[in-house]
Every structure is written in C-alpha cells, then in structure tokens.
Scaffold this motif. Structure first.
Motif, PDB file in Angstrom:
ATOM      1  N   LYS A  21      -3.204   7.011 -20.752  1.00 15.49           N
ATOM      2  CA  LYS A  21      -3.099   5.589 -20.422  1.00 15.49           C
ATOM      3  C   LYS A  21      -3.553   5.371 -18.985  1.00 15.49           C
ATOM      4  O   LYS A  21      -3.101   6.064 -18.069  1.00 15.49           O
ATOM      5  CB  LYS A  21      -1.659   5.115 -20.596  1.00 15.49           C
ATOM      6  CG  LYS A  21      -1.480   3.608 -20.394  1.00 15.49           C
ATOM      7  CD  LYS A  21      -0.055   3.159 -20.629  1.00 15.49           C
ATOM      8  CE  LYS A  21       0.852   3.638 -19.503  1.00 15.49           C
ATOM      9  NZ  LYS A  21       2.109   2.890 -19.433  1.00 15.49           N
ATOM     10  N   VAL A  22      -4.432   4.405 -18.809  1.00 15.92           N
ATOM     11  CA  VAL A  22      -4.891   3.990 -17.478  1.00 15.92           C
ATOM     12  C   VAL A  22      -4.686   2.478 -17.399  1.00 15.92           C
ATOM     13  O   VAL A  22      -5.429   1.708 -18.023  1.00 15.92           O
ATOM     14  CB  VAL A  22      -6.363   4.351 -17.232  1.00 15.92           C
ATOM     15  CG1 VAL A  22      -6.785   3.909 -15.830  1.00 15.92           C
ATOM     16  CG2 VAL A  22      -6.593   5.848 -17.421  1.00 15.92           C
ATOM     17  N   GLY A  23      -3.684   2.056 -16.664  1.00 11.57           N
ATOM     18  CA  GLY A  23      -3.335   0.643 -16.659  1.00 11.57           C
ATOM     19  C   GLY A  23      -2.876   0.239 -18.051  1.00 11.57           C
ATOM     20  O   GLY A  23      -1.955   0.824 -18.605  1.00 11.57           O
ATOM     21  N   ARG A  24      -3.544  -0.752 -18.652  1.00 15.69           N
ATOM     22  CA  ARG A  24      -3.213  -1.188 -20.005  1.00 15.69           C
ATOM     23  C   ARG A  24      -4.207  -0.649 -21.029  1.00 15.69           C
ATOM     24  O   ARG A  24      -4.145  -1.011 -22.208  1.00 15.69           O
ATOM     25  CB  ARG A  24      -3.159  -2.720 -20.083  1.00 15.69           C
ATOM     26  CG  ARG A  24      -2.077  -3.348 -19.226  1.00 15.69           C
ATOM     27  CD  ARG A  24      -1.973  -4.854 -19.432  1.00 15.69           C
ATOM     28  NE  ARG A  24      -1.395  -5.182 -20.729  1.00 15.69           N
ATOM     29  CZ  ARG A  24      -2.038  -5.787 -21.722  1.00 15.69           C
ATOM     30  NH1 ARG A  24      -3.333  -6.122 -21.569  1.00 15.69           N
ATOM     31  NH2 ARG A  24      -1.445  -6.064 -22.858  1.00 15.69           N
ATOM     32  N   GLN A  25      -5.084   0.236 -20.602  1.00 19.85           N
ATOM     33  CA  GLN A  25      -6.082   0.800 -21.515  1.00 19.85           C
ATOM     34  C   GLN A  25      -5.679   2.204 -21.956  1.00 19.85           C
ATOM     35  O   GLN A  25      -5.046   2.960 -21.191  1.00 19.85           O
ATOM     36  CB  GLN A  25      -7.457   0.845 -20.850  1.00 19.85           C
ATOM     37  CG  GLN A  25      -8.071  -0.533 -20.601  1.00 19.85           C
ATOM     38  CD  GLN A  25      -9.415  -0.412 -19.900  1.00 19.85           C
ATOM     39  OE1 GLN A  25      -9.488   0.033 -18.751  1.00 19.85           O
ATOM     40  NE2 GLN A  25     -10.476  -0.812 -20.580  1.00 19.85           N
ATOM     41  N   ASP A  30       4.946   0.964 -24.774  1.00 19.68           N
ATOM     42  CA  ASP A  30       4.195   0.465 -23.614  1.00 19.68           C
ATOM     43  C   ASP A  30       3.405  -0.799 -23.995  1.00 19.68           C
ATOM     44  O   ASP A  30       2.918  -0.924 -25.126  1.00 19.68           O
ATOM     45  CB  ASP A  30       3.214   1.527 -23.102  1.00 19.68           C
ATOM     46  CG  ASP A  30       3.917   2.692 -22.426  1.00 19.68           C
ATOM     47  OD1 ASP A  30       5.108   2.550 -22.078  1.00 19.68           O
ATOM     48  OD2 ASP A  30       3.280   3.753 -22.252  1.00 19.68           O
ATOM     49  N   ASP A  65      -3.425  -2.703 -24.096  1.00 23.81           N
ATOM     50  CA  ASP A  65      -4.476  -3.577 -24.611  1.00 23.81           C
ATOM     51  C   ASP A  65      -5.141  -2.940 -25.830  1.00 23.81           C
ATOM     52  O   ASP A  65      -6.281  -2.472 -25.775  1.00 23.81           O
ATOM     53  CB  ASP A  65      -5.502  -3.843 -23.509  1.00 23.81           C
ATOM     54  CG  ASP A  65      -6.538  -4.880 -23.917  1.00 23.81           C
ATOM     55  OD1 ASP A  65      -6.263  -5.626 -24.880  1.00 23.81           O
ATOM     56  OD2 ASP A  65      -7.606  -4.927 -23.288  1.00 23.81           O
TER      57      ASP A  65
END
Length: 398
Positions: free
Chosen positions: A204-208, A247, A250
C-alpha cells in the motif's frame, strides 16, 4: 429426478469413465484438484426448475427492499467493516436442499445464502467434463438467461474486469496456492487473466495498492475478493500485512467484503416464503419452540458449517451468552432422489449462482453448483469413504 435420463446415464456409467475424467482434470491442472468430484451431474426437471426460480425471486425481493441495509447493519462486525461499500454485491449464491413438500412433490428449501462469489470458473469447466465423458442429453443446460458456454465467459468478464485491464485486477486470498479452491483460481486466471494474489504480497502506498508480477510492479484497481475474514482471523490471528482489508483504499471490490455479512445466515429470519424454513434470531425469542428437535442451531458469524448443531437442548440455548449471534432454523429433510448404479438413493443441494452488474436493478442468474451427499448433512465430514458424493453440476431441463 428424471427417470429416463437417470436410467440412460446409469446404464452408460462405468468406473473407468469416471476415473478417466478425474485423470484428465489432474492432467489439465496438476496438483490443483483438492476436493471430491461426484460421479454424476444432477438432472433437474422443469417443474423443480420453476420452483427454484420462484424461490430465488422471493429472496431477491427482500434484498431489494430500501431498508435492507438498515436491517443488516448489525451483521457487520465493527472490526471487520470495510470502507467504500457499494449499493449491492457483485455476486450472489443461494443454496437449496431438494426436498418433498406435503403433496409429495419435489420442492427446494433454502439452506443458506451468500453475498460472495463461488466456483464460477470451476463450474464452467466441470460441466464440460460431464458432457464429454458421459451422456449429453439435448434440452438441458447448466446456464440460465440464454447464456451459453461462450457467452457465460463474456458475462463473467464484464463483472470481473469492468473497464479495467486484466493485469489491474487481482483475485485476493490468503495463501491462494494452499486453498482447496485453488483449482477454481487457476481456471479464473486462464479464462479472465486475473492473477491470484496473497494478502501478504500486496503493498500500500497512500490509498493505492500494488502487487508484483514477473518483476513488474502493477497497480491494483479491482479486487475479486475470495478472502473470508473469519478464515483470516481464526487461522492467521497474528499475521502482519502492509495492507489491511479495513484500510480506506482506492480500489473497487468485487464483491465488497461487507456483503459477505449482510447476505448470510443473518438474512434468514428476514425472509418469508414457502421455500424458506422458519428462522429466528435466538435473542428475539421470548420462549423457544416446543419442538426444538426440529430445529438446527447456527452461529451467525462462521463459515463452511463450523459451529452448526443439529441436536441441542433448551439448557444449551440458555447457556449461550451472546444470543444475538445465533439463530435457530427449522430443519429440512433432504429427499434422496438421485439413484446410483446399485439403486442407492442420494441427497442433493443446488446452489444458484448470480452476477450483479453495478447499475443493474437486479442480480442475473447465470449458472449453478450442486453437491451430493449420503450423510446426515452435505459436506466432506459427513461423506468420508463414500462414492457418488461430492461437488457436481446441475443440468436444467429447458
């Protein structure tokens, strides 16, 4: 269930043909078949088909009511509530026992329902094997709504991929290579290009979200979810992952995990139909039915039949502290209606499988799954060392 077809099938059946079919499955998918395949498909007469369709319609009408979400909010455990829930599930599975009614006619009785996918890839494959190795009667199909073997694949592709490229869609499980359903995962990969990915492999990187394939980092835009929270929490309670299912990310869930809880055993007491056995939340009962021997006790939050009690006492019910998490459901009597080569009679359960596109007003019936049993219940533990039991496919009379 259709004497002429059953006789034709049984006369043509040989153990050698069955073994050849199983050998071909192993050849097509080495080390992937991890559950028993029944010797026979189920041939469903038109009269029973009509009742199954009516039963499904009765249930779906309840799911479509404006207050359904409100009534099922409690079904979602607080620590398992996933953000960004959509208007309805992408898939629906409804399980019926084949019984006899008071008039002695075959009739379906609801056993369970799930806002969760099933073996949509494997059933496509298995139906072809039965037709190849055994009789292929005219006027019967495993599909509905005028779908064929080819158009079914297209229908599933629309729901699974949406507008995304296949590489941006994953099948989510925990250690998918170890799951009993891994054969279905592999067929799904071959049919629709969807890679099975373990929860532990997602970054996970931010919401991606991202996963790696052949050394390439690929963004995940849709998740074909096959991971059951209960499995994760019970079997891997200390598992540490970069991405947690709760979580806010997106991605588009197919199906969103919350629907696993909303459309489940929790839904049973909300349903009223001649095809649905009476069910009650234990916490709603001011007094128990006098004929408890005719009821089964089910925990709301379990899967694969765990925790189900066929026989229990009033005292055992009184001792349950969290009565809001249990229900009792009137028992159904499976009617042994499939005859094997030796004249023994076998019970069956039929799962009706639906897709539900994002903007569609109702789910669409596409195919089915059947299970055969000689035991007291459907399931592996009740059918050890038996033949003519296990997973199967139903062919419905047109």
């Amino acid at each position: 269930m259709i004497p002429a077809i059953r006789q034709q099938f049984n006369e043509s059946f040989t153990t050698q043909k069955y073994e050849a079919m199983i050998a071909e499955i192993h050849k097509d998918f080495p080390n992937q078949l991890d559950f028993r395949v029944a010797e026979t498909p189920v041939f469903v007469p038109k009269e029973l088909k009509i009742k199954l369709l009516q039963a499904c319609n009765d249930i779906i009408e309840v799911l479509l009511k404006p207050d359904f979400k409100e009534k099922t909010n409690r079904a979602i455990p607080a620590n398992q509530n996933v953000p960004n829930e959509d208007a309805h599930p992408s898939f629906l599975a409804i399980d019926f026992a084949v019984c006899k009614d008071q008039n002695g006619e075959l009739s379906p009785q609801l056993i369970e329902l799930q806002g969760f996918p099933s073996l949509f890839g494997y059933q496509w494959y298995l139906g072809q094997k039965y037709r190849k190795f055994f009789i292929d009667p005219k006027g019967f199909s495993q599909y509905f709504n005028r779908l064929s073997m080819a158009s079914y694949v297209d229908e599933m592709k629309k729901v699974l991929l949406g507008e995304e490229n296949a590489e941006n869609v994953i099948l989510l499980e925990i250690y998918p290579e170890q799951q009993k359903t891994r054969l279905d995962f592999e067929i799904t990969r071959q049919l629709w290009g969807i890679e099975p990915v373990c929860l532990t492999k997602i970054k996970k990187v931010g919401r991606q979200l991202f996963y790696e394939k052949n050394g390439k980092t690929i963004e995940i835009k849709r998740i074909y979810n096959r991971l059951i929270f209960d499995d994760l929490l019970q079997n891997f309670p200390d598992l540490q992952t970069n991405f947690k299912m709760t979580d806010d990310v997106d991605v588009k869930w197919v199906t969103h995990p919350n629907w696993f809880f909303r459309i489940s055993k929790f839904t049973l007491p909300l349903l009223k139909s001649v095809f649905v056995p009476q069910s009650y939340f234990l916490s709603d009962l001011k007094e128990y039915p006098t004929d408890l021997e005719n009821y089964v006790l089910k925990p709301l939050f379990s899967f694969a039949g765990s925790g189900v009690k066929l026989n229990f006492t009033k005292e055992e019910l009184d001792a349950i502290a969290d009565k809001e998490n249990y229900l009792i459901q009137r028992k159904v009597k499976y009617e042994p209606i499939i005859e094997d080569k030796e004249g023994n009679m076998i019970k069956t359960e039929i799962r009706m499988l639906f897709t539900w596109e994002d903007n569609a007003p109702r789910p669409k019936l596409v195919t089915n799954l059947a299970r055969l049993s000689r035991g007291e219940m459907i399931g592996v533990n009740f059918n050890k060392n038996f033949d003519w039991v296990g997973g199967s496919c139903a062919f419905f009379e047109d």
